[in-house]
Every structure is written in structure tokens, then in C-alpha cells.
Motif scaffolding. Structure first.
Motif, PDB file in Angstrom:
ATOM      1  N   GLY A 188       0.809  -1.214   0.000  1.00 44.28           N
ATOM      2  CA  GLY A 188       0.000   0.000   0.000  1.00 44.28           C
ATOM      3  C   GLY A 188       0.843   1.265   0.000  1.00 44.28           C
ATOM      4  O   GLY A 188       0.493   2.252  -0.654  1.00 44.28           O
ATOM      5  N   LEU A 189       1.961   1.248   0.728  1.00 42.17           N
ATOM      6  CA  LEU A 189       2.831   2.428   0.753  1.00 42.17           C
ATOM      7  C   LEU A 189       3.486   2.657  -0.600  1.00 42.17           C
ATOM      8  O   LEU A 189       3.710   3.803  -1.003  1.00 42.17           O
ATOM      9  CB  LEU A 189       3.895   2.260   1.843  1.00 42.17           C
ATOM     10  CG  LEU A 189       3.377   2.341   3.285  1.00 42.17           C
ATOM     11  CD1 LEU A 189       4.507   2.058   4.273  1.00 42.17           C
ATOM     12  CD2 LEU A 189       2.764   3.711   3.563  1.00 42.17           C
ATOM     13  N   VAL A 190       3.796   1.577  -1.324  1.00 36.55           N
ATOM     14  CA  VAL A 190       4.334   1.729  -2.686  1.00 36.55           C
ATOM     15  C   VAL A 190       3.292   2.422  -3.581  1.00 36.55           C
ATOM     16  O   VAL A 190       3.617   3.369  -4.321  1.00 36.55           O
ATOM     17  CB  VAL A 190       4.734   0.358  -3.267  1.00 36.55           C
ATOM     18  CG1 VAL A 190       5.062   0.486  -4.763  1.00 36.55           C
ATOM     19  CG2 VAL A 190       5.936  -0.200  -2.527  1.00 36.55           C
ATOM     20  N   LEU A 191       2.059   1.954  -3.511  1.00 41.27           N
ATOM     21  CA  LEU A 191       0.996   2.556  -4.329  1.00 41.27           C
ATOM     22  C   LEU A 191       0.732   4.000  -3.922  1.00 41.27           C
ATOM     23  O   LEU A 191       0.482   4.857  -4.780  1.00 41.27           O
ATOM     24  CB  LEU A 191      -0.281   1.737  -4.206  1.00 41.27           C
ATOM     25  CG  LEU A 191      -0.197   0.282  -4.720  1.00 41.27           C
ATOM     26  CD1 LEU A 191      -1.499  -0.456  -4.449  1.00 41.27           C
ATOM     27  CD2 LEU A 191       0.137   0.250  -6.207  1.00 41.27           C
ATOM     28  N   ALA A 192       0.797   4.277  -2.610  1.00 40.98           N
ATOM     29  CA  ALA A 192       0.596   5.650  -2.145  1.00 40.98           C
ATOM     30  C   ALA A 192       1.706   6.562  -2.643  1.00 40.98           C
ATOM     31  O   ALA A 192       1.467   7.722  -3.014  1.00 40.98           O
ATOM     32  CB  ALA A 192       0.537   5.681  -0.619  1.00 40.98           C
ATOM     33  N   THR A 193       2.939   6.037  -2.685  1.00 36.35           N
ATOM     34  CA  THR A 193       4.059   6.824  -3.209  1.00 36.35           C
ATOM     35  C   THR A 193       3.864   7.118  -4.693  1.00 36.35           C
ATOM     36  O   THR A 193       4.146   8.226  -5.169  1.00 36.35           O
ATOM     37  CB  THR A 193       5.383   6.067  -2.994  1.00 36.35           C
ATOM     38  OG1 THR A 193       5.538   5.792  -1.595  1.00 36.35           O
ATOM     39  CG2 THR A 193       6.566   6.887  -3.475  1.00 36.35           C
ATOM     40  N   PRO A 196      12.579  -1.269 -15.294  1.00 35.45           N
ATOM     41  CA  PRO A 196      12.138  -2.627 -14.912  1.00 35.45           C
ATOM     42  C   PRO A 196      11.840  -2.775 -13.422  1.00 35.45           C
ATOM     43  O   PRO A 196      10.844  -3.397 -13.047  1.00 35.45           O
ATOM     44  CB  PRO A 196      13.329  -3.497 -15.341  1.00 35.45           C
ATOM     45  CG  PRO A 196      13.975  -2.740 -16.456  1.00 35.45           C
ATOM     46  CD  PRO A 196      13.813  -1.283 -16.104  1.00 35.45           C
ATOM     47  N   VAL A 197      12.688  -2.195 -12.579  1.00 35.07           N
ATOM     48  CA  VAL A 197      12.470  -2.323 -11.136  1.00 35.07           C
ATOM     49  C   VAL A 197      11.183  -1.606 -10.714  1.00 35.07           C
ATOM     50  O   VAL A 197      10.354  -2.144  -9.971  1.00 35.07           O
ATOM     51  CB  VAL A 197      13.677  -1.771 -10.351  1.00 35.07           C
ATOM     52  CG1 VAL A 197      13.390  -1.776  -8.851  1.00 35.07           C
ATOM     53  CG2 VAL A 197      14.921  -2.589 -10.657  1.00 35.07           C
ATOM     54  N   GLY A 198      11.012  -0.358 -11.207  1.00 37.55           N
ATOM     55  CA  GLY A 198       9.820   0.407 -10.860  1.00 37.55           C
ATOM     56  C   GLY A 198       8.556  -0.254 -11.370  1.00 37.55           C
ATOM     57  O   GLY A 198       7.518  -0.252 -10.683  1.00 37.55           O
TER      58      GLY A 198
END
Length: 560
Positions: free
Chosen positions: A29-34, A67-69
Motif C-alpha cells: 500500500g505504501l508503494v501505491l501511495a508513493t 524494470p524495477v519500478g
């Protein structure tokens, strides 16, 4: 032996330990929020110009289209949706507080809301190599297809709201959250607002610039019209399977029922596998849960008074939370405890009848340790004054005095804890830093002195001698929470800091001075009292003595 190994593995993180799904859901969720934060920030650059948005998009693409992102972003999206389905499946009841229901519903709706946007940008780029820039996207959504643009804006706001609710549930139990809540709420509102304003400003700029209408849109891939429906069918199928799984599981579990007995002869019968908190919600029994039933706080805890034998042992997360509050062996977290046989429980933190629930949502009911500043004040010689007056006259004078003190404390930013006879206890720092709390307490003391002076002037003809006051100021840690019983429950503070402040107020009376300030408070307030009389005070029940400054006339501090 197997049980012992499992417990040890769960505590050490060795193979065989339970998968920390909550932590994984939080991380995804924090990845998506970022991602949303950077995406909205890019939109907000439209307040500058379309060119600024394009320059920002270059950095945005470097961050998320490598690719990583890409793996991190879309992996988090799929994982987060999968965990939302898992949460939906594992819930034994769909009765829940509105905020929790909103978070779950918004999380499940996100893929369906964003499929169109993702298909028209990221998937199109992957299939055709055409990178739709802001001029093209804004022209399409603002001028050519405003209805689609409105839906995309709503989808992004819903995604942001879901993220904000998740962060709120994560941070709400933290002791520092109340002090930062206003700043976080302000940011949560400003980010999407600035993004929408930036997009609208960019749309107006493109509408006023004819050269943007000459943009050539390359032909789309033949596969593109098929991908959207396929994604809708994929996510819709997963949701349908989850709901079907819930129905089948419920039918199976109802064949094995568990009785839970509550106070006042309330009995709830639920399928095996329900938590005590879920049982309370199913039956409509008020049950506090600050963290939303995630085991991150102890507000839902219950005391098991019968039937604890042969019940499942606490999970690692439940054991950790109970250990932090030093709970007894018969105390369990209602959100984590899933009884397998009949039990009798008593919720330890009751909502009662006096509206405590609203304050509980702020995280204070269970008690939190906070750094506070404390002010004690008391009238000198008031008993002798009342002996010569009618009771109604005494009440009138006391009310005028309490009014002056209350206004002084509240104007300084404090909270009146309680009135004790003709004494007052006030707290500072419930939502501010320790340094600011100390300054507020000092300001309140000066205001009280000024208010008492005005009171003496207004009622000089009524007093044989002017009213005098003794005050003390101290700062340190205290436990702040809802305490009391029934209608007498209120927010208050206990601990060594409160006791020491009371002792300093007694010292002010003994020395016949207006104010005694502890060194702890003076240091936090940045107050230089090196030219004042200093005394070391022994506090009963306290190992270390307390350094304090003696201030005969409180008004003299106004000149510092």
C-alpha cells in the motif's frame, strides 16, 4: 514438540513462521501511495505550465517505467488487490465501522476504476511504443472526452482516499499521531486539490493554444480494445470467486457453533472461527477497537472469566501487544482471539453511557504516555474568606475565579483536567511538543495572575483582603487517558509528574510565594532563572529530589 517449534519459529522469523500478511499489505500500500503522490505532484505542475508537467513526467517515467519500478508498482497493485480479497474472505462478518468498510470497498473497486486509465497509457505504450504526453492526454480528457476525464479524476481521488484511510489506520495508534494529525490531514486534502487544479489549468492552456490541436494521434494496437474487457473479467472473476468462497465457508462453519457470553446475560452464538470482536459486531454489542481490529493496539482486549482452558494460544502478534501492556494471563485481544469452545468474556474498555467512544477514536481511552506540562493553582486563605460569607456568595466568587483560570488556560492552549475545591489542575501538551507545552503552561500562569488581579480590582469592595494564589509548573511524562466510572469518566493524567507538580504547589504555599517552577519545565520553556532563588525539593515516593525555582511574584516573569 511441534507446537513449541511453531511458536519459536513465529517469534524468530525462521522457516515455518507465519507470513506477516498485514506488514506485506502495508508495504504494498505504501508503494501505491508513493506512486499516487508522485503522480499527483506531476499533475500539480500544471499550475506552472504544460511544459513543466512534461519536464516532471520525464522524471516520473524514470522512476516508474524502469524494470524495477514497473515490477514494484504492478506487483504491489496485484498483491494489494489479492490481499484485499484475502481480507474479504477471512472476515467472518461484514459488520464493521464505516471507515473500515469504506477502506475495504474502495480497495476492491480500485482495479475496476483504473483499468481504463492504465490501458490507455501504460499498456498502449507497451504495445505500440507511443508515449502519450500531457498535451495529448489533457487534450483528450479535457476537451475531446470530458466525461472520461471526469471519471478518471474520480478514480484517482478514490485511490487517494483509500490510501489515506490505510495510512490513518496504520498511524492512529502511534502516540505521536495526535500532534501531527492536523498537518497530515492538511496534506491529504491539498495533494489531490492541487493536482486537480493543475490539470484544469493545463486544460485551459491547451484550449487557448491552437498548436495543440495539430497533435497527431498514431493508430492504436488491434489488441488494445480486447485488453480492457479481459482485465475487467479477470478482476471481476477473482472477486466473484472470493464471495462464493465466503458463502461455502459460512455454510460449513455454521455447523460448528461457539457460544460467547457477555455481561448483562448477553449470549452470542457464532460459527467457529469468528473472533470475539467479530462476534460483538455481529450481535451489535458496542466494542472498542481503535486500530480497526488489526492487533496493533489493546483497546479491544477482554478478560476471559470462564472457558479459557483448551482455547488456542495467542498468536505472536497478540502476545507482543499483550506483553507491552503487561496483561494478565486471562486477558486476550478480542480481534485476534478465535475461541473454539464456549467462553465468558468482559470487555475491559467499555464504551459506557457517557460518550467516551468519540474520545477513544482519538486513541486516548486506553492510556498513552505523553510528555506533558502541568499547572496546579490554588487560592490562599479561601477557607477563612468563606467563613464570613453566605454560601451563595461563596459560589459566586468561586465561579468568577474558575472562569478567570479556565479562560487563561484555554487561551494559552491548555486543557482543564479538574477542579479540586478551590484548586485547579491543567494539562498542556496533549497535541503539541514538550517545548511548546512548557511555554503554554508558563503563559497560562501569567494569564491567571493577570486575571486574579482584575478580579481583585472588580470586587475590591467585597474582599477584606485581596485574593492570593499559589501555583506550580512542572513537566515530564504522564499517562493520559479516560479514567473514572460512569458519568464521572473524564480525560485525565496520572503519574510521578502529576504528583511532583502537586508537591511543588504545596511548597508555594509553605513559602508564601505565587509560583514555583521545576527545572524541567524551565529548561523546556527556554527560561533563564539563574538570578532567582533555587531550592531542591524532596518528593515523597520519588527517589531523586527535584530542582525548582522560587518566584515570589508571578508577574515579574512577564518582563523576561
Amino acid at each position: 514438540m511441534k507446537l513449541s517449534r511453531t511458536k519459536q519459529a513465529s517469534e524468530t522469523g525462521l522457516p515455518g513462521a507465519p507470513i506477516p500478511w498485514r506488514e506485506i499489505r502495508l508495504a504494498s500500500g505504501l508503494v501505491l501511495a508513493t506512486f499516487l503522490l508522485t503522480h499527483f505532484s506531476n499533475h500539480a505542475l500544471g499550475l506552472v505550465s504544460v511544459d513543466a508537467m512534461e519536464a516532471g513526467r520525464a522524471w516520473f517515467n524514470r522512476l516508474w517505467r524502469n524494470p524495477v519500478g514497473t515490477i514494484l508498482l504492478y506487483g504491489s497493485l496485484l498483491l494489494h488487490f489479492g490481499l484485499a480479497l484475502q481480507a474479504l474472505y477471512r472476515r467472518r462478518t461484514l459488520r464493521m465501522p464505516v471507515r473500515e468498510a469504506a477502506q475495504l470497498a474502495l480497495g476492491l473497486s480500485l482495479p475496476f476504476l483504473l483499468i481504463g486509465h492504465v490501458t490507455g497509457t501504460r499498456i498502449e505504450w507497451a504495445l505500440t511504443g507511443h508515449d502519450s504526453g500531457y498535451p495529448e492526454v489533457v487534450r483528450s480528457l479535457w476537451l475531446l472526452n470530458p466525461g472520461i476525464g471526469m471519471r478518471q479524476a474520480i478514480a484517482l481521488i478514490i485511490a487517494w482516499l483509500h490510501g489515506c484511510l490505510g495510512v490513518y489506520f496504520w498511524l492512529r495508534p502511534k502516540p505521536w499521531f495526535p500532534a501531527w494529525a492536523l498537518l497530515l490531514y492538511t496534506g491529504a486534502i491539498l495533494v489531490p486539490l492541487l493536482a486537480l487544479l493543475g490539470f484544469a489549468e493545463a486544460g485551459q492552456e491547451i484550449a487557448d493554444a491552437p498548436e495543440f490541436f495539430a497533435l497527431r494521434v498514431p493508430p492504436a494496437s488491434d489488441l488494445l480494445p480486447l485488453i480492457g474487457p479481459a482485465l475487467y473479467a479477470f478482476f471481476g472473476g477473482l472477486l466473484a470467486l472470493t464471495i462464493a468462497g465466503r458463502i461455502l465457508r459460512s455454510a460449513n462453519l455454521w455447523s460448528r457453533r461457539v457460544r460467547i457470553r457477555y455481561p448483562n446475560d448477553q449470549v452470542v452464538t457464532v460459527p467457529a472461527g469468528f473472533s470475539v470482536l467479530e462476534a460483538s459486531r455481529t450481535a451489535g454489542i458496542p466494542h472498542i477497537s481503535v486500530c480497526g481490529g488489526r492487533g496493533r493496539c489493546s483497546t479491544c482486549r477482554v478478560r476471559v472469566i470462564d472457558g479459557l482452558e483448551h482455547q488456542p494460544a495467542p498468536t505472536a502478534q497478540e502476545r507482543g501487544t499483550l506483553a507491552r501492556i503487561k496483561a494478565g494471563p486471562n486477558v486476550r485481544l478480542a480481534c485476534q482471539f478465535r475461541p473454539v469452545g464456549e467462553i465468558a468474556v468482559v470487555p475491559i474498555l467499555s464504551t459506557g453511557r457517557n460518550g467516551v467512544t468519540a474520545l477513544v477514536r482519538g486513541g486516548r481511552a486506553q492510556g498513552q504516555e505523553r510528555e506533558v506540562a502541568v499547572l496546579f493553582c490554588d487560592l490562599r486563605g479561601f477557607t477563612g474568606l468563606t467563613e464570613k460569607r453566605l454560601p451563595f456568595d461563596t459560589v459566586f466568587i468561586l465561579n468568577r475565579y474558575f472562569e478567570a483560570v479556565g479562560e487563561a488556560v484555554e487561551d494559552a492552549g491548555g486543557y482543564i483536567d479538574k477542579f479540586i475545591g478551590d484548586g485547579v489542575l491543567a494539562l498542556f501538551g496533549l497535541s503539541t511538543s514538550p517545548q511548546e507545552a512548557a511555554r503554554q503552561a508558563l503563559d497560562a500562569a501569567l494569564r491567571i495572575k493577570a486575571g486574579l488581579t482584575r478580579l481583585n480590582e472588580d470586587y475590591a469592595s467585597e474582599f477584606e483582603h485581596p485574593l492570593r494564589i499559589a501555583m506550580s509548573l512542572h513537566a515530564g511524562p504522564a499517562i493520559v487517558g479516560q479514567m473514572g466510572y460512569g458519568q464521572a469518566t473524564s480525560l485525565t493524567a496520572v503519574g510521578d509528574t502529576i504528583n511532583a507538580a502537586s508537591r511543588l504547589e504545596g511548597l508555594a504555599k509553605e513559602l508564601d510565594v505565587e509560583l514555583v517552577i521545576s527545572e524541567d519545565l524551565a529548561t523546556r520553556a527556554g527560561l533563564d532563572l539563574s538570578d532567582r532563588n533555587r531550592q531542591i525539593v524532596s518528593i515523597r515516593g520519588r527517589a531523586a529530589p527535584l530542582g525548582s525555582w522560587i518566584i515570589p511574584e508571578a508577574g515579574s516573569l512577564a518582563r523576561l
